[in-house]
Design a protein around this motif. Structure first.
Motif, short mmCIF file in Angstrom:
data_model
loop_
_atom_site.label_atom_id
_atom_site.label_comp_id
_atom_site.label_asym_id
_atom_site.label_seq_id
_atom_site.Cartn_x
_atom_site.Cartn_y
_atom_site.Cartn_z
N UNK A 1 0.67 -1.26 0.10
CA UNK A 1 -0.09 -0.04 0.06
C UNK A 1 0.88 1.27 -0.04
N UNK A 2 1.83 1.20 0.71
CA UNK A 2 2.77 2.38 0.88
C UNK A 2 3.62 2.61 -0.54
N UNK A 3 3.99 1.66 -1.42
CA UNK A 3 4.39 1.70 -2.72
C UNK A 3 3.38 2.25 -3.50
N UNK A 4 2.23 1.73 -3.49
CA UNK A 4 1.14 2.19 -4.28
C UNK A 4 0.70 3.79 -4.14
N UNK A 5 0.74 4.05 -2.80
CA UNK A 5 0.78 5.57 -2.49
C UNK A 5 1.74 6.49 -3.15
N UNK B 1 5.32 5.25 -15.97
CA UNK B 1 5.25 3.77 -16.30
C UNK B 1 6.41 3.34 -15.47
N UNK B 2 6.26 1.73 -15.40
CA UNK B 2 7.27 1.24 -14.65
C UNK B 2 7.92 -0.06 -15.38
N UNK B 3 8.96 -0.40 -15.37
CA UNK B 3 9.76 -1.55 -15.90
C UNK B 3 10.54 -2.41 -14.85
N UNK B 4 10.58 -3.57 -15.07
CA UNK B 4 11.36 -4.27 -14.08
C UNK B 4 12.63 -4.10 -14.14
N UNK B 5 13.26 -3.73 -15.34
CA UNK B 5 14.90 -3.40 -15.25
C UNK B 5 14.89 -2.61 -16.45
N UNK B 6 16.24 -2.01 -16.72
CA UNK B 6 16.55 -1.35 -17.99
C UNK B 6 16.54 -2.07 -19.17
N UNK B 7 16.69 -3.37 -19.37
CA UNK B 7 16.90 -4.13 -20.48
C UNK B 7 15.25 -4.71 -20.72
N UNK B 8 14.29 -4.35 -20.12
CA UNK B 8 12.89 -4.74 -20.34
C UNK B 8 12.19 -3.50 -20.91
N UNK C 1 2.78 -2.47 -10.23
CA UNK C 1 3.44 -2.07 -9.05
C UNK C 1 3.24 -3.23 -7.98
N UNK C 2 2.40 -4.09 -8.40
CA UNK C 2 2.26 -5.27 -7.46
C UNK C 2 3.41 -6.29 -7.85
N UNK C 3 3.80 -6.25 -9.26
CA UNK C 3 4.96 -7.14 -9.70
C UNK C 3 6.36 -6.61 -9.23
N UNK C 4 6.41 -5.36 -9.25
CA UNK C 4 7.72 -4.62 -8.65
C UNK C 4 7.89 -4.99 -7.14
#
Length: 644
Positions: free
Chosen positions: A473-477, A492-499, A505-508
């Motif tokens: 919840x903290x990460x989502x906030x 947007x989010x990526x798992x790493x630079x090569x993705x 956010x749940x996956x991260x």
């Protein structure tokens, strides 16, 4: 797998399969990157894991926006300069300035560049002879015009300044605003001779940039003023270190070619250059920074600086593993003035941020626990050893005591005997930092009575309990707030630079924050260990080798399980340890070995069940292991480390 050269610590073929070329450097995707840096440095730096780890991060910080300052305190001949010089061997030589008692004029002449008003280099020209050509005379006139607004530029950006001796007071005065990060550029003038025997001339100098600085000598009082803006630490002072250092010195004489720079050194230095070049386009963000700020003690003014420095270490840790951390991509779209006012035009920008994760917090907190007290007090290690092992036990027995009492107690406990004058100097320092106080004796005015006024501070916030205060919840906030700061944001989010694929956010959180035992530096791993790197790097007999994980480039991360029987076998209980009616014997580790939990840090503690099984842990992981062992019914006993 093709066979690797026996002097290479890295499986380059495997790193290529992991996407190393796409990351920009093969080493960027190695899941044991930092551990291998430390293992290589450990060839020539014995025992001082915390010191060399701090120096490594300080050196890397030179390429970031907030370089760090490090002060090494301690008595002479304990290896302060040695550990610095040998740790920095993996950095480009041009980026390191080894400085002695430097005067301002020497700094300018040795490191300054003569430039014009546009900071373009000026080539010095002598006055032409009478028979000079028209072109030569015109060139000299242009040179004279440039010299009217010329100045010397000393560019410190991206540099690592190593002060082998305390600098000249005047030099320190000139550099202090830069070292304190007060201003980006400082300008001053001084007089100097134009040539040998020539007239004095006023020279204009501009010092630009914030370097990382490492002070190997801090005896001068004016230098200690800067200690409040830095980390302070003392290299290890143990007989085991001295013995292994002597063995190493002998080995260098017996086998000099063993310590020559090899392929591994070239790969490590190349990665540091790769890291340096990427700092121009990458920044690190810490999603839990505000939560951490609320936990960090704020009793004293310097805590504000200390907190910023600790955050800086976390950012360096994240950026060092830039291809093994999640990234946040922020895309902005701005309306700009175009050629036709009636037709709107837009400019787009893309900013990439490397996210610090739980692993970075854990690693830095383990380091901060080791340097916290020396940093907060600016005390050397021997001052604190004296206080905690001699003064505090005596204070528990007697409310007041004398210098003579402390001298006798020290000489009984330690073979390194000290005079009463040396003990008196230590006491004076402890009084300065408010650990002790002294007042004249009522019966003998020539003698002072001493007592303790400062007890050891409990540092609960340094424990690796980020998951207790920063959940999903903290990460989502945090992410929601980041998206609402400006209307033009698209995040947007990526798992790493090569993705190239967006993730949730749940996956991260599941991959980088949730697991207590998972190494956040691992992109992906199988359940079995691959070949060890023992065959690819020869080390001394008393050094054990880190494992090289058999990796897969994507998918769900499986926590690697070491082969063979495990001392702390997981049986599904809440504590994670099988209950045994046995004794676990704990001792300081005497060999170079990575932490059992694959957290990327070197081990400090060995936990052993006689006679068969043992595991080694870093400080942070050991704290948790000890609690869980005791909770599950184990008896934990401490004993002296066995020499290998």
């Amino acid at each position: 797998m093709t066979e690797q050269p026996n002097n290479n610590l890295f499986d380059l073929v495997r790193l290529k399969e992991l996407g190393g070329f796409k990351a920009g450097d093969l080493l960027a995707v190695d899941p044991e990157l930092e551990a291998k840096f430390m293992l290589y440095i450990g060839r020539t730096v014995k025992h001082d894991k915390m010191t060399s780890g701090l120096i490594l991060k300080a050196g890397l910080s030179a390429y970031t926006k907030e370089p760090l300052n490090v002060f090494l305190r301690g008595e002479s001949s304990i290896g302060k300069t040695y550990v610095v010089v040998n740790t920095l061997t993996v950095f480009p030589k041009d980026d390191i300035w080894f400085l002695g008692g430097l005067s301002p004029t020497a700094l300018v002449h040795d490191r300054g560049l003569l430039v014009d008003a546009n900071n373009e280099p000026i080539e010095f020209l002598t006055k032409p002879e009478k028979d000079a050509t028209v072109e030569e005379k015109e060139a000299y006139e242009r040179f004279r015009e440039k010299m009217k607004t010329a100045h010397y530029l000393v560019d410190l950006q991206g540099k690592i300044l190593v002060f082998l001796e305390a600098p000249n007071f005047e030099t320190f005065s000139k550099l202090r605003p830069v070292l304190s990060h007060d201003v980006w550029e400082i300008s001053y003038k001084f007089t100097d001779k134009t040539s040998k025997g020539g007239p004095l001339q006023t020279m204009h100098v501009i010092i630009r940039g914030w370097p990382a600085t490492i002070f190997c000598s801090t005896n001068e009082r004016f230098v200690q003023d800067l200690a409040t803006r830095s980390f302070t630490f003392t290299p290890e002072t143990t007989e085991a270190k001295y013995k292994d250092a002597n063995i190493l010195s002998g080995s260098k004489i017996a086998f000099p070619w063993k310590y020559e720079q090899d392929l591994t050194h070239g790969l490590l230095e190349s990665y540091v250059t790769f890291f340096k070049n990427h700092m121009k386009e990458l920044q690190a963000i810490i999603p839990y920074a505000e939560t951490f700020g609320a936990l960090f003690p704020a009793k004293f003014p310097r805590s504000m600086r200390d907190f910023k420095h600790v955050l800086g270490l976390i950012q360096v840790s994240a950026l060092f593993h830039l291809a093994q951390r999640p990234i946040l991509v922020r895309q902005l779209k701005f309306e700009v003035e175009g050629k036709d006012p009636a037709t709107p035009e837009y400019r787009e920008e893309r900013h990439v941020y490397v996210m610090a994760v739980k692993q970075d917090y854990d690693d830095v907190m383990n380091l901060w626990k080791a340097i916290k007290e020396t940093t907060e007090t600016s005390a050397a290690g021997h001052h604190l050893t004296f206080f905690h092992q001699i003064v505090e036990p005596m204070a528990k027995k007697n409310p007041t005591f004398t210098i003579g009492d402390l001298t006798d107690a020290w000489n009984v406990k330690f073979s390194d005997r000290k005079s009463s004058d040396a003990i008196r100097r230590w006491v004076d320092f402890l009084c300065e930092i408010n650990y002790m106080t002294k007042e004249p004796s009522a019966t003998d005015k020539r003698q002072n009575l001493l007592k303790v006024i400062q007890e050891k501070i409990n540092s609960e916030y340094t424990k690796n309990e980020l998951s207790d205060t920063f959940g999903l919840d903290s990460l989502k906030a945090w992410l929601n707030e980041a998206r609402t700061i400006t209307a033009e944001n698209h995040i947007s989010l990526r798992e790493n630079l090569i993705s190239d694929v967006e993730t949730t956010v749940e996956t991260i959180f599941a991959k980088y924050f949730y697991s207590e035992k998972q190494d956040s530096a691992i992109i992906g791993s199988s359940q079995t260990l691959g070949a060890t790197v023992e065959s690819s790097l020869k080390v001394s007999d008393n050094e054990k080798i880190v494992y090289s994980l058999d990796l897969k480039p994507s998918g769900v991360i499986d926590v690697p399980t070491p082969s063979g029987p495990s001392l702390l076998e997981n049986n599904g209980e809440d504590t994670g340890y099988k209950q045994q009616n046995q004794t676990a014997y704990v001792s300081h580790i005497t060999i170079a070995e990575p932490c059992y939990n694959n957290c990327g840090l070197a081990s400090e503690w060995q936990v052993k069940i006689e006679p068969d099984f043992q595991q080694c842990f870093c400080n942070g992981c050991f704290d948790k292991a000890k609690k869980d062992l005791e909770k599950s019914g184990w008896k934990v006993e401490f004993k002296e480390a066995e020499q290998p």
